[in-house]
Design a protein around this motif. Structure first.
Motif, PDB file in Angstrom:
ATOM      1  N   SER A  90       0.780  -1.230  -0.094  1.00  0.00           N
ATOM      2  CA  SER A  90      -0.021   0.027  -0.054  1.00  0.00           C
ATOM      3  C   SER A  90       0.914   1.215   0.096  1.00  0.00           C
ATOM      4  O   SER A  90       0.572   2.190  -0.653  1.00  0.00           O
ATOM      5  CB  SER A  90      -0.914  -0.002   1.382  1.00  0.00           C
ATOM      6  OG  SER A  90      -0.079   0.043   2.469  1.00  0.00           O
ATOM      7  N   ASP A 117       0.928   4.115  -2.903  1.00  0.00           N
ATOM      8  CA  ASP A 117       0.673   5.577  -2.457  1.00  0.00           C
ATOM      9  C   ASP A 117       1.744   6.482  -3.237  1.00  0.00           C
ATOM     10  O   ASP A 117       1.652   7.525  -3.809  1.00  0.00           O
ATOM     11  CB  ASP A 117       0.715   5.813  -1.006  1.00  0.00           C
ATOM     12  CG  ASP A 117      -0.580   5.351  -0.304  1.00  0.00           C
ATOM     13  OD1 ASP A 117      -1.551   4.983  -1.087  1.00  0.00           O
ATOM     14  OD2 ASP A 117      -0.481   5.296   0.871  1.00  0.00           O
ATOM     15  N   ARG A 151     -13.351   3.443  -8.618  1.00  0.00           N
ATOM     16  CA  ARG A 151     -12.012   2.968  -8.050  1.00  0.00           C
ATOM     17  C   ARG A 151     -11.275   4.034  -7.123  1.00  0.00           C
ATOM     18  O   ARG A 151     -11.014   3.617  -6.076  1.00  0.00           O
ATOM     19  CB  ARG A 151     -11.225   2.195  -9.010  1.00  0.00           C
ATOM     20  CG  ARG A 151     -10.026   1.523  -8.437  1.00  0.00           C
ATOM     21  CD  ARG A 151      -9.296   0.611  -9.364  1.00  0.00           C
ATOM     22  NE  ARG A 151      -8.477   1.622 -10.278  1.00  0.00           N
ATOM     23  CZ  ARG A 151      -7.118   2.076 -10.050  1.00  0.00           C
ATOM     24  NH1 ARG A 151      -6.714   1.729  -8.860  1.00  0.00           N
ATOM     25  NH2 ARG A 151      -6.693   2.810 -10.950  1.00  0.00           N
ATOM     26  N   ARG A 152     -11.174   5.114  -7.796  1.00  0.00           N
ATOM     27  CA  ARG A 152     -10.398   6.191  -7.060  1.00  0.00           C
ATOM     28  C   ARG A 152     -11.120   6.634  -5.963  1.00  0.00           C
ATOM     29  O   ARG A 152     -10.767   7.041  -5.053  1.00  0.00           O
ATOM     30  CB  ARG A 152     -10.109   7.177  -8.046  1.00  0.00           C
ATOM     31  CG  ARG A 152      -9.010   6.711  -9.214  1.00  0.00           C
ATOM     32  CD  ARG A 152      -7.617   6.334  -8.400  1.00  0.00           C
ATOM     33  NE  ARG A 152      -6.705   5.991  -9.490  1.00  0.00           N
ATOM     34  CZ  ARG A 152      -5.402   5.576  -9.351  1.00  0.00           C
ATOM     35  NH1 ARG A 152      -5.201   5.312  -8.009  1.00  0.00           N
ATOM     36  NH2 ARG A 152      -4.787   5.267 -10.317  1.00  0.00           N
ATOM     37  N   GLN A 156     -10.846   4.541  -3.246  1.00  0.00           N
ATOM     38  CA  GLN A 156      -9.565   4.558  -2.687  1.00  0.00           C
ATOM     39  C   GLN A 156      -9.739   5.776  -1.622  1.00  0.00           C
ATOM     40  O   GLN A 156      -9.078   5.720  -0.530  1.00  0.00           O
ATOM     41  CB  GLN A 156      -8.353   4.711  -3.593  1.00  0.00           C
ATOM     42  CG  GLN A 156      -7.203   5.007  -3.120  1.00  0.00           C
ATOM     43  CD  GLN A 156      -6.267   5.334  -4.272  1.00  0.00           C
ATOM     44  OE1 GLN A 156      -6.353   5.054  -5.395  1.00  0.00           O
ATOM     45  NE2 GLN A 156      -5.186   5.525  -3.935  1.00  0.00           N
ATOM     46  N   ASN A 213      -9.232   5.406   2.449  1.00  0.00           N
ATOM     47  CA  ASN A 213      -8.196   6.082   3.276  1.00  0.00           C
ATOM     48  C   ASN A 213      -8.624   6.738   4.438  1.00  0.00           C
ATOM     49  O   ASN A 213      -8.094   6.571   5.535  1.00  0.00           O
ATOM     50  CB  ASN A 213      -7.560   6.950   2.257  1.00  0.00           C
ATOM     51  CG  ASN A 213      -6.237   7.590   2.916  1.00  0.00           C
ATOM     52  OD1 ASN A 213      -6.599   8.666   3.711  1.00  0.00           O
ATOM     53  ND2 ASN A 213      -5.166   7.193   2.646  1.00  0.00           N
TER      54      ASN A 213
END
Length: 770
Positions: free
Chosen positions: A592, A596, A655-656, A659, A663
């Protein structure tokens, strides 16, 4: 405006009447006389008014006193007649009744008689028709009681005490008609009158001139009392002077009135005389003021005419005034001033013409210097700046040849940077210059240096070639600033003498030095920027390459560890399985971090693109919560959702966005030790609002701005409890910005934190509108 125009504007030939001095003097003198006469008339009128009022009050008081005596005498006669029936020889009630009948026959003014014993009971009562009724209460206090009116007559009860028996009284009701005849007929003053009123304001008696009938009511104030000579209103509404005097024997008073016009007749006569005197005084004042004002205005007009001659530059004119006062002295001063002006006027014109030429030259130089400054600083290219310096120096000084040298900081030699009007044969000779060879102090601290004869400038290598080209003199301008010498400007001319004033040339040198310094600094900054851009590109490529190189072996390690855990290579002991599980946890964490870094490098390089498609916000939140449920369960945290019903279908990179939410939820779980983490979502006005709320330690206001920066964490020490690269929130914010939204935080230390993500429902349309 010229002197003549100013004098003509201030002293015209004939001023309007409302602005003339003649009018001012006439009005002043007439006003003064009118004021004195008015004050005198006012004082005399006031004195006479006070004397008249006092005189009327005194006469009315004397009349009221005489009328009081007459009324009391009439009342005394009535009381004497009634007192006869109180003789001590009458001891029986029949005797009292006989005395009462006899008195009624002898005194027609007595209407009723009553005998009241010591106990207050009526023992005997006699009377005429029209008298008081038998049941009416009777007074027992000795003397006359309050008057009453019955059948148009004024009556009053009279109480007389008996000598025997003790405390017995006789009450007689008598008519008061004799009181009207008791008032004296001769009233004081013209039109005056008098009347007798009781305490209720009813008229008991009056004189012939009184406008009030007997029995009529007048104002209560008249009956209550008033000062002598006081002002008031008569019953018929006229203004009067009034005096009231009470009658001691009867509850009544005598009112004496005189109409105000008759009372103040002496004042009217005085005002008439004063009006004639005022008119006569004004006529005399006007005549005197006309004479005096004319004697003052004529000399002033003569001075005015002399001033006009001076304004027209006719200094031979003389003002002739023979008054023997200040006007004559002022005329003599004018004449002396004309003599002085005649001598200095010529010198003044010469000086003004000289100063005008100097001023015009200074204005021209300042304008040229301003244009020079704009032209020099118009570019940051060093070559263009030196060329502009040469061109503007030529325009400013009118010189044909200009040489601009720049100091080489390494070698300390001035090289030719720009030139104008240099002969081809002399270019090689003037390529370099050593200013240290110039006479005088160092070039960094020296001002402009004049070169009267170019052949004597031994420090200038090209002097011979310039002399052959016809250049004989010049000027050297050192270029320097606070950091040191920058170069030199040489101005070469064929004509002798300075090309411009030293101050102008020094200002030009300062402007040129500033422009050269700015151009050099710009070159340095531009070079540094190019170096920084190259370093940033190298860093981005390095991060991208390293991320790809690290992910490949890391994925292999994770894959083989999963195969070992699944028992593909045979059974393993519990300790080996625990070790493999820790390898997988740390490997996923490392993966991960690498992801990033890879996302960060893509965003920095501008190569990250969004895959726009429709998505369901409730499904996305459910997916994120399901993925993070194990993390929350491991820390005994409650992970709840609060999603509004009927949310619209969104458009964006699912998908983003997943994310971003993962987070935020992961950070909330990671930094929360107890309590809960709640995810909520609403929609309004074409925007989604997704909030992630935790019960963690909170974030200080000073740290809320920097947590969205790259590689930033609240606790950045080496002993911090939570790990990470500090890129999660930075990447999340940039992904939200790419969708056209924003992310913010609301928190206080010890009270948890709330992260809110505001996203347009149709992200592609929002970005196109932006």
């Amino acid at each position: 405006m010229s002197l003549r125009a100013r004098l003509s504007a201030r002293f015209p030939d004939r001023l309007p009447w409302h602005r003339s001095l003649f009018r001012k003097y006439v009005l002043t003198l007439v006003s003064l006389v009118a004021l004195v006469l008015s004050i005198n008339a006012g004082v005399e009128t006031w004195i006479l008014y006070r004397e008249t009022v006092r005189s009327v009050a005194r006469a009315q008081g004397e009349y009221a006193q005489e009328a009081e005596r007459s009324v009391e005498a009439a009342l005394g006669e009535i009381e004497r007649q009634v007192s006869w029936v109180t003789r001590a020889s009458a001891v029986t009630l029949q005797q009292h009744r006989d005395d009462y009948e006899l008195l009624l026959q002898q005194a027609p003014g007595v209407l009723t008689l009553a005998f009241i014993d010591a106990s207050g009971r009526v023992q005997v009562r006699s009377g005429r028709p029209g008298g008081a009724a038998a049941g009416e209460p009777l007074p027992t206090r000795p003397g006359f009681a309050k008057p009453v009116f019955r059948d148009g007559r004024s009556l009053a009860a009279l109480v007389v005490s008996h000598a025997w028996p003790e405390q017995a009284v006789t009450v007689a009701e008598v008519g008061l008609e004799p009181l009207a005849d008791a008032l004296p007929a001769a009233t004081p003053g013209s039109g005056s009158y008098a009347y007798l009123v009781d305490t209720d304001g009813r008229v008991l008696g009056r004189t012939a001139a009184s406008p009030v009938a007997v029995g009529a009511e007048v104002a209560r104030a008249e009956a209550a009392g008033a000062e002598a000579g006081g002002f008031g209103r008569s019953p018929d509404g006229r203004a009067v002077l009034r005096t009231l005097r009470p009658v001691a024997a009867l509850p009544a008073g005598i009112v004496v009135e005189q109409p105000l016009p008759e009372a103040l007749a002496p004042i009217r006569e005085l005002l008439l005389r004063l009006a004639w005197l005022f008119a006569f005084g004004l006529v005399v004042a006007i005549c005197a003021s006309l004479v005096l004002a004319r004697r003052m205005v004529v000399p002033i007009r003569a001075l005015h005419a002399g001033a006009e001659h001076l304004a027209a530059n006719r200094f031979d004119h003389r003002i002739a005034i023979r008054t023997g006062d200040e006007f004559e002295a002022l005329a003599d001063s004018f004449n002396r001033m004309a003599d002085e002006l005649s001598g200095s006027y010529g010198r003044l014109e010469v000086e003004i013409e000289k100063r005008t030429r100097d001023l015009a030259r200074s204005v021209s130089e300042l304008r040229a210097l301003e244009e020079t400054g704009r032209a020099i600083v118009g570019s940051l290219d060093l070559g263009a700046v030196t060329a502009a310096i040469a061109a503007r120096a030529s325009a400013l000084t009118g010189a044909r040849t200009i040489l601009v040298y720049l100091r080489d900081e390494a070698g300390g030699v001035d090289g030719l940077a720009a030139a104008q009007g240099v002969p081809d044969a002399a270019r090689a000779a003037v390529a370099e210059l050593a200013p240290a060879a110039m006479p005088g102090s160092d070039a960094a601290t020296r001002g402009p240096l004049a070169i009267p004869d170019l052949s004597e400038a031994a420090w200038f290598p090209g002097r011979a070639a310039m002399r052959e080209a016809g250049l004989s003199s010049g000027l050297a301008l050192p270029l320097s600033d606070a950091e040191g010498a920058l170069g030199l400007v040489l101005v070469l001319r064929a004509e002798p003498g300075p090309p411009a004033s030293p101050d102008v040339m020094q200002s030009f040198a300062h402007q040129a030095a500033l422009a050269i310094r700015n151009a050099r600094l710009f070159q340095e900054v531009d070079a540094k920027n190019r170096e920084l851009a190259a370093a940033d590109r190298h860093k981005t490529h390095f991060f991208a390459n390293m991320s790809h190189e690290l992910r490949t072996p890391l994925n292999a390690v994770l894959g083989y560890s999963e195969l070992l855990v699944d028992g593909l290579y045979g059974p393993l002991s519990d300790k080996a399985l625990d070790a493999l599980e820790r390898i997988q946890i740390n490997g996923r964490h490392l993966l991960s971090l690498i992801n990033d870094v890879l996302d960060f490098t893509k965003i920095e390089a501008g190569s990250l693109t969004l895959s726009m498609q429709d998505y369901s916000m409730p499904a996305m939140i459910e997916q994120v919560v399901a993925a993070a449920a194990s993390l929350a369960h491991a820390k005994n945290l409650a992970l709840t959702t609060e999603v509004a019903e009927g949310l619209p279908v969104g458009q964006g990179d699912e998908r983003r966005l997943t994310q971003v939410l993962m987070n935020l939820v992961g950070n909330a779980i990671k930094f929360t030790e107890s309590g809960e983490v709640r995810v909520a979502a609403t929609a309004a006005g074409g925007w989604f609002t997704v909030s992630v709320t935790d019960t963690g330690p909170g974030i200080a206001a000073a740290d809320q701005g920097r947590i969205f920066d790259e590689f930033q964490q609240i606790d950045s020490s080496s002993t911090r409890k939570q790990g990470g690269t500090g890129l999660g929130l930075s990447i999340a914010r940039k992904l939200v910005l790419l969708h056209g939204g924003r992310i913010d935080v609301e928190s206080e230390p010890g009270r948890g934190a709330v992260f809110r993500v505001h996203l347009p429902v149709r992200a592609s349309e929002e970005r196109q509108a932006a």
